[in-house]
Every structure is written in C-alpha cells, then in structure tokens.
Design an enzyme around this catalytic site. Structure first.
Site, PDB file in Angstrom:
ATOM      1  N   LYS A 120     -63.763 -39.294  -3.048  1.00 61.31           N
ATOM      2  CA  LYS A 120     -64.615 -40.148  -3.869  1.00 61.31           C
ATOM      3  C   LYS A 120     -65.418 -41.063  -2.965  1.00 61.31           C
ATOM      4  O   LYS A 120     -64.823 -41.837  -2.192  1.00 61.31           O
ATOM      5  CB  LYS A 120     -63.750 -40.997  -4.805  1.00 61.31           C
ATOM      6  CG  LYS A 120     -63.021 -40.191  -5.870  1.00 61.31           C
ATOM      7  CD  LYS A 120     -63.899 -39.957  -7.068  1.00 61.31           C
ATOM      8  CE  LYS A 120     -63.133 -39.263  -8.191  1.00 61.31           C
ATOM      9  NZ  LYS A 120     -64.042 -38.841  -9.272  1.00 61.31           N
ATOM     10  N   LYS A 234     -65.257 -29.709 -17.150  1.00 60.07           N
ATOM     11  CA  LYS A 234     -63.988 -30.322 -17.511  1.00 60.07           C
ATOM     12  C   LYS A 234     -63.642 -29.745 -18.877  1.00 60.07           C
ATOM     13  O   LYS A 234     -64.189 -30.193 -19.903  1.00 60.07           O
ATOM     14  CB  LYS A 234     -64.135 -31.842 -17.590  1.00 60.07           C
ATOM     15  CG  LYS A 234     -64.279 -32.515 -16.220  1.00 60.07           C
ATOM     16  CD  LYS A 234     -64.462 -34.003 -16.399  1.00 60.07           C
ATOM     17  CE  LYS A 234     -64.150 -34.772 -15.129  1.00 60.07           C
ATOM     18  NZ  LYS A 234     -64.994 -34.395 -13.996  1.00 60.07           N
TER      19      LYS A 234
HETATM   20 MG   LIG Z   1     -66.812 -35.852 -10.704  1.00 56.61          MG
END
Ligand SMILES: [Mg+2]
Length: 325
Positions: A120, A234
């Site tokens: 991240k 997702k």
């Molecule tokens: Mg992402």
C-alpha cells in the site's frame, strides 16, 4: 488495516441464511464498501427487509445491479456458482503493511513461501516511499512479483512521477493511482477517467483499476470504453458471479481477484468465482491480507502462499452463523 485513507478497524456486514422448502440451507455475505461506490449497509438492509424473508426465482431481475453486494450474497446463498475444478492452485499476494514495516513483513512472507506481494503506497511522503520501494525490491528474488496500491491517493501529476519510477523497476502493476470520483458529478468523473486512460497510455507499467470498477455497471462501462489494463474484481462487491464472469469473458479482461475483507462465508464464494475465471493472465489472488478478525472463526482460510479451493472446504458457514447469534 491501514490504507491511504487511514485505519480501518471494524468490518460491518450481514450474513444471510437461506433455507429452501426441502430444508436445504445456504449462506451468503453482504460486505459493502461504500467508499468504493457500493450500496451502504443500511441500503442493503432496507432492500432485504423489502423481501420480507422470501427470495423467489425472479430476484435477479428485481434487484438492481447497483446492489452488487446483495446480489453476490444472494447468489452464493442460493448456490448459483458454477462447478469449478478443485485441483488448481494459485499464488496469493501477501499484503505488506504501509510504510517501513513492509520490508520486515516481506522478509517473513518470503520465508513463508510467498512469491507475490502487494504494498500500500500513497501513505507517506513520496521521497520516503521511493527509498522503501528500492529497499523492498532489493529483498525480492527475481521470480517474485510486486504490485503497488495507491487507493487513489495521488493526483495525476504525482501518479505520473510514480509511474515514471516504476517504468525502470519490475513492478507487476500499479493499482488505482488516482481516485475516480463516482459521487461527485459527471464532469469530475470524466476528468478522472481521462486521467487514468492518459496515464495508462503514457507509461509502460500496467495500471489496475480497483475503486473505479467496484460495481458491475462501472466494470462494464470501463471495459466497453476499451480499457485494456487490469481490472481488480472484488467478488463480494461486484454482484452475481455468473453475470460478472460473463462480462469479463466478453471483453477478455485481464482480471485480478481480490478480497473486500469479508468473512469466510463471503470469501469462500469469492474464491469460487476467482477459480471459475479463465483470463489471459493467471495473476496472484489478492487474498493475502493475513488474519483479519479477532475471532478466528470468521477467517475461513489459512494464511498460505498458494491457494486452492480445497483450503476452503473445511469452512462451515453454520459455525460463523452460530457465532453471530
Ligand atoms: Mg485496491
């Protein structure tokens, strides 16, 4: 978990339990991420309340596509996923924590056998993260893959600087460099979309859309627009798996499947969808975030570097259901 938008401590969602007339039971999970443009938990609850406890055969037409989380949950509770071979295994991308802690976590994950990593970024100053990026890359063997996720934290200009750096480094892809403002009006949406298309054209490192394609309507729109980069799917947010797989197949999309930090109930259905997909590239699964829940019964899968569906077969949704009651 920490992202460019801060700490995320609690996962709100719903577990659905459906029983058919013969007494057969199925479970599904509603795991919304409203900042990805999904329905809110309250909207999902209101919609389900309208069903008054009964799901009939026409639910697929009655529930709008923008309720992707509810559609996913109903579909898995009804056992609608197609049969998938149980023999396949795929690498899992280990999620590295933001900041300096990434290097130590990478060492541990390498030791545990991981070959794919996700870091991240957009959390600290660019200059600091660039130093860490090179530290991180220096640790990874040649066969390992590193993907970066900015969660839309960068401006277009900043994203360009990052992509210029990535061009000289072995980065698998950069995920959602800029934020696509889905709720801020059409003008801003188009501006943001154009920025992403421009970045994809200007730099060699592939760009993956995640937040931009969270629901089936936006996924379909991007693919129809000719997006040739990667799309992050997702499953828990996308909708009815069969419908989503159909759209991916139509455009021969290069898809990465990823968790929406759901419990084992949703994850089992999400992985079934991932293994049902035959894409141009076999990319590592984005399910390597490690244990998420204080109560281990909600995890549903072991933190392993390679995953097949057999890892999920032990999961008894009933156990999770009972833990909530
Ligand atoms: Mg992402």
């Amino acid at each position: 978990m920490r992202t460019a938008h801060g700490w995320w401590r609690e996962r709100d969602g719903l577990i659905l339990r459906l029983e058919d007339e013969a007494g057969g039971v199925g479970f599904g999970e509603v795991a919304p991420l409203p900042w990805f443009g999904t329905e809110t938990l309250a909207e999902a609850e209101a919609l389900l309340a309208k069903l008054a406890g009964v799901v009939d055969a026409g639910w697929g037409e009655q529930i709008e596509e923008r309720y992707g989380c509810v559609r996913f949950a109903l579909s898995s509770a009804l056992g609608r996923e197609s049969g998938v071979p149980m023999v396949q295994r795929r690498p899992v991308a280990a999620l590295l924590p933001a900041g300096k802690a990434a290097c130590e976590a990478a060492d541990q994950a390498l030791e545990a056998g991981y070959v794919a990593f996700k870091w991240k970024v957009g959390v600290l100053d660019d200059a600091d993260e660039w130093v860490m990026l090179d530290d991180l890359l220096a640790r990874l063997p040649g066969h390992a893959k590193l993907r970066l996720d900015a969660n839309g934290a960068w401006t277009t200009r900043r994203a360009g600087k990052w992509l210029a750096r990535c061009a000289e480094r072995p980065i698998e892809f950069v995920e959602q460099p800029c934020f696509a403002e889905t709720s801020q009006g059409a003008a801003r949406q188009i501006q943001s979309d154009d920025a992403l298309l421009g970045l994809a054209a200007d730099y060699p490192t592939p760009i993956a859309l995640d937040e931009s394609v969270a629901g089936l309507p936006s996924l379909r729109a991007w693919l129809a627009r000719g997006w040739r980069g990667i799309v992050v799917v997702k499953p828990a947010l996308a909708g009815d798996p069969a419908g989503v797989l159909e759209v991916l197949a139509k455009y021969q999309a290069d898809a990465v499947f990823s968790s929406a930090l759901e419990t084992g109930v949703g994850r089992q259905a999400a992985l079934r969808m991932a293994f049902a997909f035959n894409g141009p590239q076999s990319r590592a699964l984005g399910f390597g975030m490690g244990p998420l829940f204080l109560d281990g019964r909600f995890e549903g899968m072991p933190p392993v570097p390679f995953l097949g569906l057999e890892a999920m077969t032990h999961l008894k949704a009933e156990v999770l259901w009972n833990a909530l009651n």
